[in-house]
Design an enzyme around this catalytic site. Structure first.
Site, PDB file in Angstrom:
ATOM      1  CD  GLN A   1      -3.773  -4.537   6.581  1.00 35.48           C
ATOM      2  OE1 GLN A   1      -3.590  -3.619   5.788  1.00 35.48           O
ATOM      3  NE2 GLN A   1      -4.454  -5.617   6.252  1.00 35.48           N
TER       4      GLN A   1
ATOM      5  CG  ASP B   1     -10.248  -0.371   4.520  1.00 41.05           C
ATOM      6  OD1 ASP B   1     -10.073  -0.734   3.348  1.00 41.05           O
ATOM      7  OD2 ASP B   1      -9.581  -0.789   5.485  1.00 41.05           O
TER       8      ASP B   1
ATOM      9  CE  LYS C   1      -3.917  -2.229   2.152  1.00 45.76           C
ATOM     10  NZ  LYS C   1      -4.486  -2.749   3.386  1.00 45.76           N
TER      11      LYS C   1
END
Ligand code: NAD
Length: 295
Positions: free
Chosen positions: A99, A122, A55
């Site tokens: 995460q 997200d 990422k």
């Protein structure tokens, strides 16, 4: 019948990242705006470390700012919440990604709920899930967005299709179902309690498999000519004793019947980070009242 076309997620993701890079260049030149993505990683889960590294690399490659917060596995929930709060208030950070999975001492939902919905790239915050469900503008979860982009590569209009989504998780099954509903599909959400799953699948023009069971979907579950999108990522031992990745779909069997299919690896997987970068650009534009350049 000829075997189904391969939907090349790697190539589609590369195209998407290139057009994101161009959009970022435009934003820098015309608005002096550099989108920024912050990633919070707690602990040393090897798969999570790989994701976070990728990422970071792809964020920088697209011309954006990358902020990484790597925390010890014993970090308290309060400390993670304090970092999220700091990032919520940092004007250089337009997107925040925590995460998953988080260590046991931390309530994941509490942390996700603490992210400012405007920075929730997200798309897991209940506000964004609610906006998606009601058709309001939202930050949409990345993997589901990737699935729909790939399906539309081979069928630009999904309107009227019978879509069967296998899996009802908050991160894949439910949001991909909402997106397909927005595309005017007739959506069935199947799950572990669905009766006669093969028969349910057989009526689908579009199958999205997000289960986490290696090669569960067999060729005789697929209607001839259907589109198959395989979200599953399962590590299994191959015939040669070496470990390999397979999807939730039995690829060779299903390809023989489908009109198009995503491979694993190289299908949905690469789309996730590309869509994350896209969402970060969207969040940066929204935060500054700018219309997002075409991506
Ligand atoms: P999950 O475990 O949260 O959900 C799995 C779903 O499958 C559940 O809703 C369950 O009801 C359903 N299910 C389980 N067994 C079933 C059965 N026998 N028949 C029908 N349905 C069944 O998983 P998830 O987080 O949604 O992920 C699903 C898969 O997608 C995993 O392999 C995961 O690794 C992969 N994944 C890939 C990406 C990516 O490509 N970037 C992102 C997220 C998840």
């Amino acid at each position: 019948m000829a075997e189904g076309a391969l939907i090349d997620g790697k190539a589609v993701a590369a195209e998407l990242r290139e057009s994101i890079g161009k959009a970022v260049t435009t934003l820098k030149a015309s608005h002096n705006l550099t989108p920024g993505l912050a990633v919070v990683l707690v602990g040393e889960d090897p798969a999570s470390q790989v994701y976070v590294r990728n990422k970071g690399k792809q964020t920088v490659a697209a011309g954006m700012q990358s902020f990484e917060h790597k925390l010890d596995v014993s970090t308290s929930e309060a400390d993670v919440l304090a970092i999220v709060e700091k990032l919520n208030n940092d004007p250089q950070v337009h997107g925040i990604l925590v995460q998953l999975p988080l260590p046991d001492q931390i309530d994941s939902q509490k942390v996700l709920n603490a992210i400012n919905p405007a920075k929730d790239v997200d798309g897991f915050h209940p506000v964004n899930a609610g906006r998606l469900a009601t058709g309001e503008p939202a930050l949409v979860p990345c993997t589901p967005l990737g699935c729909v982009i790939l399906a539309k590569k081979v069928a630009p209009s999904l309107s009227g299709m019978d879509a069967v989504v296998i899996g009802r998780s908050n991160i894949v099954g439910k949001p991909v179902s909402q997106l397909l509903l927005q595309e005017s599909c007739t959506v069935t959400i199947a799950h572990s309690r669905t009766k006669d799953l093969p028969e349910v699948c057989r009526r689908a023009d579009l199958v999205v498999a997000a289960v986490g069971r290696p090669e569960m979907v067999r060729g005789d579950w697929i209607k001839p000519g259907a589109i198959v999108i395989d979200v599953g990522i399962n590590r299994v031992e191959g015939a040669d004793g070496k470990s390999k990745l397979v999807g939730d779909v039995h690829f060779d069997e299903c390809r023989a019947v489908a009109s198009a299919i995503t491979p694993v690896p190289g299908g949905v997987g690469p789309m996730t980070i590309a869509c994350l970068l896209r969402n970060t650009v969207q969040a940066a534009c929204d935060a500054n009242g700018i219309t997002m350049p075409a991506i």
